[in-house]
Scaffold this active site. Structure first.
Site, mmCIF file in Angstrom:
data_model
loop_
_atom_site.group_PDB
_atom_site.id
_atom_site.type_symbol
_atom_site.label_atom_id
_atom_site.label_comp_id
_atom_site.label_asym_id
_atom_site.label_seq_id
_atom_site.Cartn_x
_atom_site.Cartn_y
_atom_site.Cartn_z
ATOM 1 N N GLU A 19 44.923 38.624 30.351
ATOM 2 C CA GLU A 19 44.483 37.501 31.182
ATOM 3 C C GLU A 19 43.834 36.419 30.327
ATOM 4 O O GLU A 19 43.590 36.609 29.127
ATOM 5 C CB GLU A 19 43.518 38.024 32.250
ATOM 6 N N GLU A 49 54.486 43.867 32.120
ATOM 7 C CA GLU A 49 55.930 44.052 31.985
ATOM 8 C C GLU A 49 56.532 42.984 31.080
ATOM 9 O O GLU A 49 57.392 43.264 30.244
ATOM 10 C CB GLU A 49 56.618 43.964 33.359
ATOM 11 N N CYS A 85 58.154 39.161 37.212
ATOM 12 C CA CYS A 85 58.559 40.191 36.235
ATOM 13 C C CYS A 85 59.912 40.789 36.602
ATOM 14 O O CYS A 85 60.705 41.118 35.720
ATOM 15 C CB CYS A 85 57.494 41.273 36.123
HETATM 16 N N1 THU Z 1 50.017 42.167 36.855
HETATM 17 C C1 THU Z 1 50.848 42.761 35.972
HETATM 18 O O1 THU Z 1 50.526 42.918 34.787
HETATM 19 N N2 THU Z 1 52.059 43.172 36.410
HETATM 20 C C2 THU Z 1 52.503 43.053 37.703
HETATM 21 O O2 THU Z 1 53.655 43.332 37.978
HETATM 22 C C3 THU Z 1 51.546 42.645 38.741
HETATM 23 C C4 THU Z 1 50.350 41.916 38.245
HETATM 24 C C5 THU Z 1 48.703 41.698 36.378
HETATM 25 C C6 THU Z 1 48.541 40.204 36.371
HETATM 26 C C7 THU Z 1 47.050 40.075 36.458
HETATM 27 O O3 THU Z 1 46.492 40.198 35.153
HETATM 28 C C8 THU Z 1 46.610 41.272 37.285
HETATM 29 O O4 THU Z 1 47.692 42.192 37.217
HETATM 30 C C9 THU Z 1 46.302 40.956 38.734
HETATM 31 O O5 THU Z 1 47.332 40.246 39.328
#
Ligand code: THU
Length: 138
Positions: free
Chosen positions: A47, A58, A92
């Site tokens: 993030e 992903e 993704c």
């Molecule tokens: N997130 C992922 O890494 N993969 C997903 O398929 C869903 C969401 C992450 C993005 C963000 O850092 C956190 O999860 C909350 O949305």
């Protein structure tokens, strides 16, 4: 054909990658691992204080595989700490489709609870290279 042992190894790699997630804002840690032939590449969500610049686990795993020279992904595993296994987000799914429209998608939540889909089930009627007249990468 992907063996159950390979799937277990892939899920374990995603679980381990989750430990390296950088998610101080959502506190929603995600690990991902992609299987390409016999090789595994991992990613975690990273993030950013400028929220939209955050990148999903992903997509980071896909990037690692592509940078290593791979172009066809056979399966992806996702790991979160949620009680229900989390499917990949829509963005993704689109990125995964580029490198394996028929790939298997396995997700593991807390207590090792798993879900298993095909990508075409999660992203039916996908837009892909063929819609632009471009051959799929081999
Ligand atoms: N997130 C992922 O890494 N993969 C997903 O398929 C869903 C969401 C992450 C993005 C963000 O850092 C956190 O999860 C909350 O949305």
């Amino acid at each position: 054909m992907i063996s159950n042992e390979q799937i277990d190894e892939l899920v374990a790699a995603a679980r381990s990658a989750k430990e390296r997630a950088y998610a101080p804002y959502s506190r929603f840690r995600v690990g991902a691992a992609v299987l390409v032939g016999g090789r595994i590449f991992v990613g975690a969500n990273i993030e950013n204080a400028s929220y939209p610049l955050s990148v999903c686990a992903e997509r980071n795993a896909v990037a690692a595989a592509v940078i290593a020279g791979e172009r066809r992904i056979d399966a992806v595993a996702v790991s979160t700490d949620e009680s229900e296994p989390t499917p990949p987000c829509g963005g993704c799914r689109q990125v995964l489709n580029e490198f394996g429209p028929a790939m298997r998608v396995i997700s593991e939540g807390a207590d090792a609870k798993r879900a298993d889909w095909s990508l075409s089930e999660l992203l039916p009627h996908a837009f892909g290279p063929e819609d632009l007249g471009v051959d799929r990468p081999t």
